[in-house]
Design an enzyme around this catalytic site. Structure first.
Site, PDB file in Angstrom:
ATOM      1  N   GLY A  45     -67.881 -62.550  61.304  1.00 56.72           N
ATOM      2  CA  GLY A  45     -68.927 -61.783  61.968  1.00 56.72           C
ATOM      3  C   GLY A  45     -69.585 -62.474  63.136  1.00 56.72           C
ATOM      4  O   GLY A  45     -70.533 -61.931  63.711  1.00 56.72           O
ATOM      5  N   HIS A  46     -69.111 -63.637  63.514  1.00 58.33           N
ATOM      6  CA  HIS A  46     -69.746 -64.360  64.618  1.00 58.33           C
ATOM      7  C   HIS A  46     -68.922 -64.168  65.884  1.00 58.33           C
ATOM      8  O   HIS A  46     -67.932 -64.851  66.098  1.00 58.33           O
ATOM      9  CB  HIS A  46     -69.894 -65.850  64.268  1.00 58.33           C
ATOM     10  CG  HIS A  46     -70.854 -66.563  65.157  1.00 58.33           C
ATOM     11  ND1 HIS A  46     -70.436 -67.452  66.110  1.00 58.33           N
ATOM     12  CD2 HIS A  46     -72.197 -66.509  65.245  1.00 58.33           C
ATOM     13  CE1 HIS A  46     -71.493 -67.932  66.747  1.00 58.33           C
ATOM     14  NE2 HIS A  46     -72.566 -67.360  66.241  1.00 58.33           N
ATOM     15  N   PHE A  47     -69.336 -63.204  66.689  1.00 62.70           N
ATOM     16  CA  PHE A  47     -68.668 -62.759  67.910  1.00 62.70           C
ATOM     17  C   PHE A  47     -67.383 -62.009  67.558  1.00 62.70           C
ATOM     18  O   PHE A  47     -66.294 -62.575  67.531  1.00 62.70           O
ATOM     19  CB  PHE A  47     -68.411 -63.895  68.899  1.00 62.70           C
ATOM     20  CG  PHE A  47     -69.679 -64.446  69.477  1.00 62.70           C
ATOM     21  CD1 PHE A  47     -70.316 -63.776  70.512  1.00 62.70           C
ATOM     22  CD2 PHE A  47     -70.242 -65.599  68.969  1.00 62.70           C
ATOM     23  CE1 PHE A  47     -71.500 -64.265  71.039  1.00 62.70           C
ATOM     24  CE2 PHE A  47     -71.426 -66.098  69.488  1.00 62.70           C
ATOM     25  CZ  PHE A  47     -72.055 -65.429  70.520  1.00 62.70           C
TER      26      PHE A  47
END
Length: 145
Positions: A45-47
């Site tokens: 979910g990070h970028f």
């Protein structure tokens, strides 16, 4: 104590252990490495569609190698009880992104270690030798955690 036994004394385990190896330690500095496997949960979910290692994880990696491992090395023979170094302050600059499957090397130089406090200048480089982040980390000895 040799540098291979230090990781076993850390109060971390998978999935929150960010130390693959320690290649050198002496009274003034420590060097270690970690590879950020693409399967690590935070990449989901990070970028979206372009994952990047979060800065807080880079800071944690620098703290585990450059502060906790270094502190354990420096405390060898001094403490009878179970001890570790707890992070107390950070001042980190993020210079380049770290992507999934990248190996980083952390190099920490002692600024001081006295009265149970350790302060280090810490640098992280990628496999190409390019600085990705650097800063000053400090921590203190915690007994019986």
């Amino acid at each position: 104590m040799n540098i291979h036994s230090i990781v076993a004394q850390l109060p971390y385990r998978d999935p929150f252990l960010f130390v693959d190896e320690l290649v050198h330690a002496d009274e003034e500095h420590i060097i270690g490495g970690y590879t950020f496997d693409e399967s690590l949960d935070f990449y989901k979910g990070h970028f979206l569609d372009k994952p990047v290692t979060p800065g807080v994880i880079l800071t944690e990696t620098m703290a585990q190698i450059g502060l906790a491992c270094f502190g354990i090395y420096l405390m060898q023979g001094e403490c009878k009880k179970l001890t570790t170094i707890a992070l107390t302050s950070t001042d980190v600059q993020f210079l380049k992104p770290v992507y999934p499957n990248e190996k980083v090397t952390v190099i920490a130089h002692k600024i001081y270690f006295r009265f149970g406090k350790l302060k280090c200048a810490v640098l992280m480089k990628n496999a190409a030798g390019i600085e990705v982040c650097k800063g000053i980390l400090a921590g203190m000895v915690i007994e019986d955690i």
